[in-house]
Scaffold this motif. Sequence first.
Motif, short mmCIF file in Angstrom:
data_model
loop_
_atom_site.label_atom_id
_atom_site.label_comp_id
_atom_site.label_asym_id
_atom_site.label_seq_id
_atom_site.Cartn_x
_atom_site.Cartn_y
_atom_site.Cartn_z
N UNK A 110 -18.08 18.43 29.70
CA UNK A 110 -16.93 19.32 29.84
C UNK A 110 -15.74 18.91 28.99
N UNK A 111 -15.77 17.75 28.37
CA UNK A 111 -14.65 17.32 27.56
C UNK A 111 -13.51 16.76 28.40
N UNK A 112 -12.41 16.42 27.72
CA UNK A 112 -11.28 15.81 28.41
C UNK A 112 -10.55 16.79 29.32
N UNK A 113 -10.41 18.04 28.90
CA UNK A 113 -9.76 19.01 29.78
C UNK A 113 -10.57 19.23 31.06
N UNK A 114 -11.88 19.27 30.93
CA UNK A 114 -12.72 19.39 32.11
C UNK A 114 -12.54 18.21 33.05
N UNK A 115 -12.39 17.02 32.48
CA UNK A 115 -12.19 15.83 33.30
C UNK A 115 -10.84 15.87 34.01
N UNK A 170 -9.55 6.23 48.13
CA UNK A 170 -10.65 6.09 47.18
C UNK A 170 -10.62 7.26 46.19
N UNK A 171 -10.48 8.47 46.71
CA UNK A 171 -10.43 9.66 45.85
C UNK A 171 -9.19 9.61 44.94
N UNK A 172 -8.07 9.22 45.51
CA UNK A 172 -6.84 9.12 44.73
C UNK A 172 -6.98 8.11 43.59
N UNK A 173 -7.71 7.02 43.85
CA UNK A 173 -7.95 6.02 42.81
C UNK A 173 -8.75 6.59 41.65
N UNK A 174 -9.72 7.44 41.95
CA UNK A 174 -10.51 8.08 40.90
C UNK A 174 -9.61 8.91 40.00
N UNK A 175 -8.81 9.77 40.61
CA UNK A 175 -7.97 10.68 39.81
C UNK A 175 -6.94 9.92 39.00
N UNK A 176 -6.36 8.86 39.56
CA UNK A 176 -5.30 8.13 38.86
C UNK A 176 -5.81 7.48 37.58
N UNK A 177 -6.97 6.84 37.66
CA UNK A 177 -7.49 6.16 36.46
C UNK A 177 -7.94 7.18 35.42
N UNK A 178 -8.45 8.32 35.87
CA UNK A 178 -8.82 9.38 34.94
C UNK A 178 -7.60 9.86 34.16
N UNK A 179 -6.50 10.11 34.88
CA UNK A 179 -5.27 10.54 34.21
C UNK A 179 -4.81 9.48 33.20
#
Length: 729
Positions: free
Chosen positions: A173-178, A14-23
């Motif tokens: 925080x902007x895109x870098x913060x994300x 679940x956590x990995x899914x969050x980070x992948x779509x953000x990237x």
Amino acid sequence: MNKRLKIVIIVLFFISGISSIVYQVVWQRYLTFSFGSDTLSTTIIVSIFMLGLGLGSYLGGKISDSLDDLKRLGLYVIIEIVIAVFGVLSSFFLYDILYQKFSTENLLLSIFLSFVFLLPPTVAMGSTLPLLSKLFETSLREIKTNTYYLYAFNTFGAAFGAFIPFFIIVPRLGFNGLIYFAALLNLLCVLVTILMYKSLKHIPHNRTSNSEKEEELVVKETTQLNWYLLFGVSGFIALSLEMIWFRTLHIMLKGNSFTFPVLLSIYLVGIAIGSIIGLMYLKKIKNPTHLFFRLQGLIVLSTLLSYIVLFFVIKNSELIESFNDYLYRYEKGRGFRMNFLTFFLTSFFVAIPTILMGVSFVSLQEASNKSIVSFGKKLGTLLFFNIGFSSISVIITTFFLFQYLGTSQSLFFLSILLIILFIYKILYIDTSYIHKTESSLLIVTTLICMAIFPDNQSMWKVFQGSHDKEILVLEDKSSVSTIKLNFLDSKTDVIFLNGLGQSYFPFKQDLGHVQLGYLPVLIHPDPKKIAIIGFGSGGTLYAASQSEKTDHIDCFEISTNQYDLVSTYGKMIDDKDINRLFNDDRIKLNIKDGRKALLNSDEKYDIIEADALRADSPYSGNIYSVEYFELLKSKLSPGGFAVSWAATERVTNTFAKVFPYAYTNGFMLIGSTSKIEIDLNSPVKEEFKALPIDWKKSVLDFKKVEYHSDQEVNNDLFPRDEFNYVYKN
């Protein structure tokens, strides 16, 4: 796998899914600075990303079958570290290096450098599901069940990542913060996996039970290659539908920067729910092959029916008159009612088909993946074909379906593809009269829906609230452009781009764009060379072209159909101003991203201005940032003007930070590197004297603007105004 371990792995996915779509979303944003935000650039970016995911799925599956559980966990740790490292470095490489150092080089070099950087992290992302699908499981049934859970919750995580961070983190925080937030999530996965690894060294794994050996010998209903191709076609249809839905919803809702995250989130939630439903009813799936085909048919049919129902309801029902009025109007909505409409309309189109997509993933695995020994390899290869065909779908939907068929006929194309799929099923898969009859009925139902489906002009006429009004529509790969005739009265027509009003016809009716284009020309002592970013109706360009001192004007527009639509309209009503605009030898109409074109050009201009763009429109941050205004400053001739709409107070402060001599009249901004001397005796064009504008007062209204260091500005990587829809400072 014991229950506690299963929950831990599910949470990690679940956590990995969050980070992948953000990237995925943020990297696409970074790359628009190098490639531009036009259709070709977006397609290239998405294709590069999906190619990496597909390769990762294939490699992860191939490697998984040869590893024991602890080695799988160890490799997973390395994968998450790789993703986190590339995430942290992405801003530096994709923006600081690729954009600022190599952006003026040729397109092929930019594609190559992007591919080199994105390949490792995207391959890593794509490999995780097939890699861990066999983790801690000893039977084929357990492996499949584990895979469905991981797929579902990874997709739930992606849905969460597509929605919440863009509403909460980016505005603050902007895109870098994300990006840093996503990297922290990757490192959290690393920490938890290391702790789990240490506690599991004593547990034996990878035992294949005797009962499974019989299941491995089940005769396949079709060859494995056929299943790969079928899942590929399924991916092609799914992504093409996503693009069609986004275009439809973006136009009907008059979308802003949050429209796509909402659509993507609901799309992914539907797939995740469908996977869970498929898992819940797993024991009832007696013939997964026929179920898979049946689901593909229902996905397309439910989409066709949703369009047909909404078309006839809007056209014939007075109960939703307020919704029809919204579709017709010039501006977008705000507040709770607008948020509810966005959620409701997106769910209406997307919910049922995406749930069916999720169930089809389960049915496909049940039908095709019957060997515990090669499960990972087959799963990875299936995902490779699915993602690969999805990547092809991006290209074909953009450059063929939208360009030559339009949205309505694109759905026709997918319907024909479905019919071909079911003809194949009748000829090579159906063995009973019942199944052949069912397939035939689905083909007939599809043909009936196609027969009553509205054509492209009719559909967009209704979906823009104009079913009983005159309208011109032109759709291509870039956008849907519309001119609504007699919009305010019998003398005023309005041009719309993707559902949102842009400006009025005749040109002299739109006093805002006339002033935006003409005032800088009136003030500048010698405006020989001008650049206009954005065409709209052509009103700003028309006004800017009125000085006899001007020798050349470059106009840049990424919507490839607007020139043609306005030209056709001008000829249709015999508008002399429009026709003169298109026959002016001084004017060069370019189909390019304006910012990218300026960056790659050595030309210097006396005036550079962007046609007005709403500050919360998608990618509006690219023309209201410090870096954009610095680019304009570098492309000005001595004494040249940069011109912008004063969309917000933050835009004004951003502009003033860059230009030592910045002036505003409250509506527009004019900036220069030297003091602007105003000549009140500059002659006004004769045809503009009759307009209800006091030109002398308009010039005198300009006051110098000072930069306030204690107030916020917009940056490329922190476009505060663009994402200021929900959160306000």
